[in-house]
Design an enzyme around this catalytic site. Structure first.
Site, short mmCIF file in Angstrom:
data_model
loop_
_atom_site.label_atom_id
_atom_site.label_comp_id
_atom_site.label_asym_id
_atom_site.label_seq_id
_atom_site.Cartn_x
_atom_site.Cartn_y
_atom_site.Cartn_z
N CYS A 2 -35.19 87.44 22.84
CA CYS A 2 -33.69 87.24 22.63
C CYS A 2 -33.19 87.11 24.09
CB CYS A 2 -32.91 88.05 21.94
SG CYS A 2 -32.87 89.70 22.50
N ARG A 32 -43.77 49.90 33.50
CA ARG A 32 -43.60 51.36 33.49
C ARG A 32 -42.86 51.82 32.33
NH1 ARG A 32 -40.03 52.59 38.55
NH2 ARG A 32 -38.13 51.54 38.03
N HIS A 49 -20.67 87.73 33.77
CA HIS A 49 -19.91 87.56 32.30
C HIS A 49 -19.45 86.26 32.07
CE1 HIS A 49 -16.35 88.35 30.30
NE2 HIS A 49 -16.96 89.55 29.85
N ARG A 61 -47.07 46.73 48.55
CA ARG A 61 -46.23 47.59 47.83
C ARG A 61 -46.85 49.23 47.59
NH1 ARG A 61 -42.76 44.56 44.13
NH2 ARG A 61 -43.18 42.38 44.62
N ASP A 82 -33.40 91.41 31.07
CA ASP A 82 -33.49 92.78 31.97
C ASP A 82 -35.03 93.04 32.22
OD1 ASP A 82 -30.90 93.16 31.51
OD2 ASP A 82 -31.00 95.15 30.63
N GLY A 104 -36.22 91.55 25.70
CA GLY A 104 -35.13 91.08 26.33
C GLY A 104 -35.34 90.65 27.66
N GLY A 111 -37.48 53.70 45.22
CA GLY A 111 -36.78 53.40 46.38
C GLY A 111 -37.12 54.47 47.49
N TYR A 121 -40.86 84.59 16.89
CA TYR A 121 -39.76 83.72 17.25
C TYR A 121 -39.27 83.88 18.18
CZ TYR A 121 -36.92 87.69 16.52
OH TYR A 121 -36.13 88.99 16.67
N MET A 178 -40.13 54.86 48.99
CA MET A 178 -41.06 54.59 49.91
C MET A 178 -40.92 53.09 49.97
SD MET A 178 -44.60 56.67 48.82
CE MET A 178 -44.49 56.24 47.04
N SER A 224 -38.10 92.92 20.10
CA SER A 224 -37.47 91.68 20.32
C SER A 224 -37.26 91.87 21.93
CB SER A 224 -36.10 91.55 19.86
OG SER A 224 -35.45 90.32 20.51
N LYS A 281 -47.63 52.13 39.73
CA LYS A 281 -47.44 50.75 39.93
C LYS A 281 -48.96 50.05 39.76
CE LYS A 281 -44.31 48.67 42.18
NZ LYS A 281 -43.55 48.84 43.48
#
Lengths: 889, 889
Positions: free
Chosen positions: A838, A338, A454, A92, A775, A772, A101, A858, A103, A770, A22
């Site tokens: 992945c 703001r 699952h 303020r 895991d 995982g 709201g 990627y 403070m 790739s 502010k």
């Protein structure tokens, strides 16, 4: 000593950390020459000093405050505490991060019996002054003195009743004078002291109270909830602002306005105002504010000023603004500005339009959007206007909202679904054999399981909303109902779930359809110009592949084959295979699966024509395809009790026996993935054959299919070598059969710690990696995700032992370090090694940033997260630091 | 071209890889001037060439052989194939590593009808010549021509029968002549060709046959079994040696002798000889050989020569020798020498004595003993003279042999054990509640579970023999019996187990008590002079601590506290604690455990006075203390069927409910260790209090106790920080209570991958690390040990995807790399960080070598492995490369 106080015309408006949001805004506007009431800001550093001092204002601070008050007095030509021409101020709060709201603020400070009289003389409006006075006492009493607000409200309501009026503004000056008197008596009674009359005493107390509110319960909770740590915002500033009054009559007003519509992004002022009112009246909602358009007619001059200010601020901040203004006797004042909080639609539209308007660059447009918000655009959601009854919350496991009738088993879901009913399948947890229930349902709700249970994984892959781990609901399968609190929801009753928020609502709640605008696609195409990381999708079905492609996926980074084993037409064959006593018998079953599996691959490869499709060979342990032992045992005992035929019992017993033989203490670390591939090479052989034959047949059809074979759970290069021989043999056979050469990249998941640590060896055989990371994270932390999320992880997050759930955001110090080692070692062996990710992290912006930094090629994520990943990848390239989605600014 | 053939007087006797063990020995002896029959060695390189050539002798080889034969002829004054004065040779295999009996040898080569006649003329002994001739044809027929040995044996036995004699040596020359004739007919009939008469043809064929035997089934199996890889031995050499005959009458003899007793180590020739015999007669055991002492009387000259040779060879090789000699007409010849294989007792004694004799240095003494062999000295073992019936084999889970009566449950074991019976407890698997059964038993046998199953770990910690995973036995608890093959073993029947070999024998087998000599302790004291690594023990009881100390342990590296929770007097309290619904209730139970736990610690700390005792706070998940769910369900259903009282059923149900709530999908990665400590801090609080109070009370008694507190399963520094606060608070309380300062080191197991990867952070709080390499290996490989060892690990080892079981020997590329990262990063943060290992690998010599290399401070292992670790640590310092224990040399 550092400077503690800044006038609005001297503070650095960029330094929100020092001045709070502010204060910074007020400084910035002042210095832009905008009409801001004079005032100053006490820095957040002082707040820290306050706490370091044991909640005492630093020595000498009030002397400085007095000096600055003099400057304000000089600027406005009034004097604080002067009975003739009194200056009133507001005090303020304002931290670096907006915490709306949370403070405290005190208005009209400086009033006492003397200054009130002076103000009446000056303004000639007794009613206005007593109204301001009673508001001040109430607010100060509550905020600074800690008097219960109800005491004031009750007295006020009583006086209104005595006066026989309904609305506050019907009270006369006399009434209000009485209110002031009573309020002061309340303060005296509650605090044992009279209401402080000395304005500087008032000011000192108010400053301390604002500082105190930083550690107030609400503020602390809010910061924890939104992960606002001290490095983001540490302490609040205090702004002392000359009071201006929107309630000085019909030539005064106050309002809140957005420079563009925060819901649609339309470039048009959006907001409302109230004539003859103070700010809190707008919020309180007693009178109905008027749309901002009307201001153009009622106060054309002020409206013109508003337009001018809006334009200047947008140009300056390069973002739509959320502003508060007050008109005092026709004079326009800005009280706050703001950056506007917008929904995803507005964010995308304003970003694209502001770029086209030349206000910002493409890069700036890309920077300003938190990638996750795009998710809102891709799924149905609960109509924000609806006020549904929340039954319970669980984990938001698969985004989107769905409404349907409750059904407790997959068969029933399928039956009703086919009959055209909308279904929400509700289970304690789901198993592979429930798969047809997923297809038939709008969404899924489970009482157990985490973000990778699952249910969660399957639902996400299908893009169906899903809430998991909703422990508050208690399912009674026999009675076909669930209870939650006092509610009993029976089969066929309607519920609505929001899989983004993890919410479960009672009944049918109206939903909003997702709409994807041209702006959306345009923005993403800009992202593509900037990003270095490729973006692929995890998809197991042709439908998912097509969907992913429509969102811009450049291939499939993970095509799981076990789901194909779970389909209703296959599971019985798979079970037969598992029950087989010999390799021959197993091979007979596999022969039956081959044509089905081949067809799967052909369809997916076709849907992703021209892009690589990484097919992961079978991963889960075989016992996952068999029913649960505890359940089987119960069934058998029940069958025995009911004297069922011996053959039936025996066949169940045989399955139980097998399930027990195959069962594992720690299936996550058990006989799965490549370990199954090596102990039963015929399974991978069949899968490889299906891939090669699919490729050969598609080639004949002229389809440019690019399958890649990925081996899961590899930890030893010898595993890869062993299976490469098996697979190469199959390839040679298929090449002979179809008379063509078939080249397919051969690679591995990196999800076992040892694979990452021996990447130099693994890359001798693997042509791609790739990660995982699901895991890998489990193994690095020794956390079983399912167990962790149901047991100790929430406590870890709550006790701040972990700042993030490592299954949602890559762990930088551990997992990402391991990945970095792996990338470097792997590339040292094989320069052209292709490396992707992945795991679920592939769709998480902060994790994508890490992937960018450690040099992956990627990321691959679920189709619905592809747009998010494209944007996040662009941001990583641009160098935007990804932050948690719940951050507020 | 490399030299292919070496005369015995030119080959380098050190180069066993090139010349094979036998060839190298013959060269060495020849060059030492010892009486060796002239000959030469064709190198192992030629063998490799032979295989590279598709099993063809290299071109020109036979020409070279002829040249070398000339040199031999010149040396002995005979001519190969000369009908007048024929030279006969033996053609002997010999690889770098001795593989006794696994490859082929041909004797008396060079005989044909002509040379036989010449030899008769020369020797005047027709019987001797035909005996040699028939032996040659049979051996050549079998080894070189592949004729079935039975055909020869049957013909021979028939002729003996016809001749009416019982022993071979009763056959006359005429008989033997007939044998020769018949043998040649057999060859003609079986091979379709006459027996080769050309000596050089015979030689060529024999050389090829010896090379072929390298890839014979027996040899290949042997190499796999003993892990003889090509880097250790690659191909066999062929030795062509002039024949000398120990069967030329009573002035001839042949014998096998050790320079020192290989069973006791006594410095005295040990062996036997036969007058008028060839080597194979000694082995065949038809005639009873005479002890070597008697040679001193029968052939004093030869005996003197033998003594002289023995001394020279011991001095030269610095090891006791195993020698073969032949005396031909009074002339002494050495045919072979190699380092003697000795049992542990002899190995230790000869090493110590040879050092004292000045033959070897202490370092050399330490080098020559494979640390594992010490194990033989520490446990009872099956008397080698016994010929017991092997019932089955499982995993040798805890070394030593035990004999006792079979009992199928712990209660019965305790009852009978108390009554003085010797018991072997036989279970499918054991659970914590069987602990009293262990105490009462001599040994334990389980049909399931691996090397770290509950049974294995508990038995090892108690030093009791244990065989696990013995899948061949089928237990029927109801009938109280087990079956294995055709045997039915009932409760009370005797069996014997060998927990070193994993063997289960029928009945009571005689056992030998372990005896520890002064030499043993002396040798270990020498080891202590050399080793850098400290050696501590894993021990949970005062008895184990005392035992470990007697073996030289310098502290306890791992004192597990969960065993204490399992004791009969505590388990019920622990179960109550788990079932508790509130923290208060839990605290009430913990208050009951506190004095018991304190007493445990006092006793152990006292037993290890002056040395550190690292106490690991509770590690297993709480559900491990509850009964199994499947079993509970069955019990409940049975109780229901039998209309048992409702309260009984309900209480079981409550436990089942709790067990299900607590149950985990992957307990290894679940709610355990520090995670329990953080979710229920009161548990660790109680344990910390017990430690501090024990320390305080011992201090008052003047005991120098040095406890260390170790937190298990840590992956995040915040976990350690959080608990440090909890524990420090307890410490301060105890310090106040006892009025003294209590300093205790605070550290962590490193068994979670992330801990190793963030060691720099962890070391900010931890004062010591102790690698828990069991869990670390599991997490690094994503192998659950129990599941792996029962399912795929054997297949991995068999398919050579893994060369070692990583749970037995540290994985160098993965786990050890991680440890190295951890050590380096940890020490960078805290230079004086103490780092040890307390996983099972701490007692494995090859792993100890790795621990030495990566700079650990100490290893900790089960008490019985402390001597092994001391020696292995010394070897690591000296720089001996540890090899697998099954290696042969």
């Amino acid at each position: 000593m550092a400077k503690r106080i800044y006038m609005f015309n001297e503070g650095d408006g960029k330094n929100k950390k020092l001045l709070g949001g502010k204060g910074a805004g007020l400084c910035e506007m002042t210095q832009l020459g905008l009409p801001v009431p004079p005032g100053f800001t006490i820095t957040t550093e002082v707040c820290k000093e306050y706490y370091a001092n044991g909640r005492r204002l630093p020595d000498g601070l009030m002397d400085e405050v007095r000096e600055y008050m003099k400057k304000v007095e000089a600027a406005v030509g009034k004097k604080f505490g002067d009975p003739k021409n009194p200056l009133l101020v507001s005090v303020r709060s304002g931290a670096a991060i907006s915490m709306p709201g949370m403070m405290d603020t005190v208005l009209n400070l400086g009033l006492n019996d003397e200054t009130a009289r002076g103000l009446i003389e000056q303004s000639g409006d007794e009613r206005f002054v007593y109204d301001a006075y009673r508001r001040f006492i109430q607010l100060f009493g509550k905020v600074v003195l800690g008097v219960k607000d109800e005491l004031f409200s009750e007295a006020f309501e009583r006086i209104k009743k005595e006066a026989g009026v309904k609305f506050d503004n019907e009270l006369s000056a006399e009434h209000l004078k009485k209110v002031v008197k009573e309020f002061k008596e309340i303060v005296q009674k509650e605090t044992g002291k009279p209401f402080p009359e000395d304005p500087y005493k008032q000011l000192e107390m108010a400053i301390a109270a604002v500082f105190n509110s930083w550690m107030g319960r609400r503020a602390v909770d809010y910061r924890r909830e939104f992960k606002i740590t001290p490095d983001i915002a540490d302490g609040t500033a205090v702004n002392i602002v000359t009071m201006v009054f929107g309630n000085l009559g019909d030539n005064s007003a106050t309002g809140v306005v957005f420079t563009r519509n925060p819901a649609t992004g339309e470039k048009k002022l959006y907001g409302e105002y109230l004539i003859n009112a103070q700010g809190e009246d707008v919020v309180a909602g007693i009178r109905t504010p008027r749309p901002i358009d009307e201001l153009a007619e009622t106060m054309p001059q002020a409206y013109k000023e508003l337009l001018r200010v809006s334009e200047i601020l947008e140009k300056h901040y390069k973002e739509p603004q959320d502003m508060e203004f007050t008109i005092e006797n026709g004079r326009f004042y800005m009280l706050q500005t703001r950056n506007a909080k917008m929904n995803a639609t507005a964010l995308v539209r304003t970003s694209v339009e502001m770029t086209k308007e030349g206000l910002i660059t493409k890069e700036e447009a890309l920077k300003r959007i938190k990638p996750e918000v795009l998710d809102q655009l891709l799924h149905k959601r609960v109509d924000p206007k609806a006020k549904p009854t929340l039954l319970a919350t669980g984990l938001g496991a698969s985004p989107g909202a769905a409404t349907g009738r409750v059904v407790f088993d997959a068969d029933e879901a399928e039956r009703r679904g086919r009959a055209g009913e909308k279904i929400i399948m509700v289970r304690e947890e789901t198993k592979p054999e429930d798969i047809h229930g997923f297809f038939a349902s709008e969404g899924v709700l489970t009482s157990r399981g985490g973000m990778t249970s699952h249910a969660a994984v399957v639902a996400r892959s299908m893009g169906k909303p899903c809430v998991t781990g909703c422990g508050a609901i208690h399912i009674d399968y026999e009675k076909k109902q669930f209870t939650v609190g006092d509610y009993v929801i029976k089969e066929g009753d309607w519920i609505t779930i929001d899989g983004g928020q993890g919410a479960v609502y009672l009944g049918q709640v109206p939903l909003i359809e997702p709409e994807l605008s041209g702006d959306f696609y345009e923005l993403l195409s800009w992202a593509d110009e900037y990003r270095r990381l490729g973006v692929r999708a995890n998809a197991d079905t042709p439908e998912a592949a097509a969907l992913a492609r429509s969102f811009g996926a450049e291939g499939i980074g993970l095509c799981r084959t076990e789901r194909m084993f779970n389909a209703v037409d296959r599971l019985p064959i798979v079970v037969d295979m598992i029950m087989a006593d010999s390799e021959e018998e197993r091979r007979r079953c596999l022969d039956k699966l081959l044509p089905l599996q081949k067809q799967d691959f052909k369809e997916i490869l076709k849907a992703m024509e021209g892009y690589p499709v990484t097919i992961r060979l079978l991963d889960p342990p075989l016992h996952e395809f068999l029913p649960n032992a505890l359940q089987l045992q119960k069934e058998i005992m029940d069958l025995e009790a009911s004297n069922a035929p011996k053959e039936v019992i025996d066949s169940k017993r045989k399955i139980l026996q097998k399930a027990l033989t195959l069962s594992e203490v720690n299936p996550m670390l058990g006989h799965r993935g490549v370990r199954v591939g090596i102990t039963y090479p015929e399974i991978y052989e069949m899968q490889a054959r299906a891939i090669f034959e699919a490729l050969a047949e598609l080639k004949k059809e002229g389809v440019n299919a690019i399958p890649q074979i990925m081996i899961p759970q590899v930890g030893l290069v010898e595993e890869l070598r062993y299976l490469k021989e098996v697979i190469d043999k199959v390839r040679a056979e298929v090449e002979r059969k179809y008379g063509m050469e078939l080249k397919v990249k051969y690679g591995t998941m990196v999800e076992v710690v040892r694979a990452a640590l021996t990447a130099d060896q693994i890359a001798e055989v693997a042509e791609f990696f790739s990660f995982g990371t699901n895991d890998l994270t489990q193994a690095t932390f020794s956390f079983s995700r399912e167990d962790a999320e149901n047991k100790f992880l929430p406590i870890y997050l709550q006790k701040r032992i972990l700042s993030d759930n490592p299954f949602e955001t890559l762990d930088q110090a551990g997992v990402a370090r391991l990945m970095k080692i792996c990338v470097e070692d792997g590339r040292r062996t094989r320069g052209e090694l292709e490396i992707g990710i992945c795991g679920e992290h592939g769709g998480d912006p902060r994790s994508i940033e890490i992937c960018h930094k450690i040099g992956l090629d990627y990321v691959s994520c679920s189709p619905y997260r592809v747009p998010i990943a494209r944007l996040a990848a662009a941001q990583a390239s641009i160098g935007v630091k990804a932050t948690v989605s719940k951050d507020k600014d």
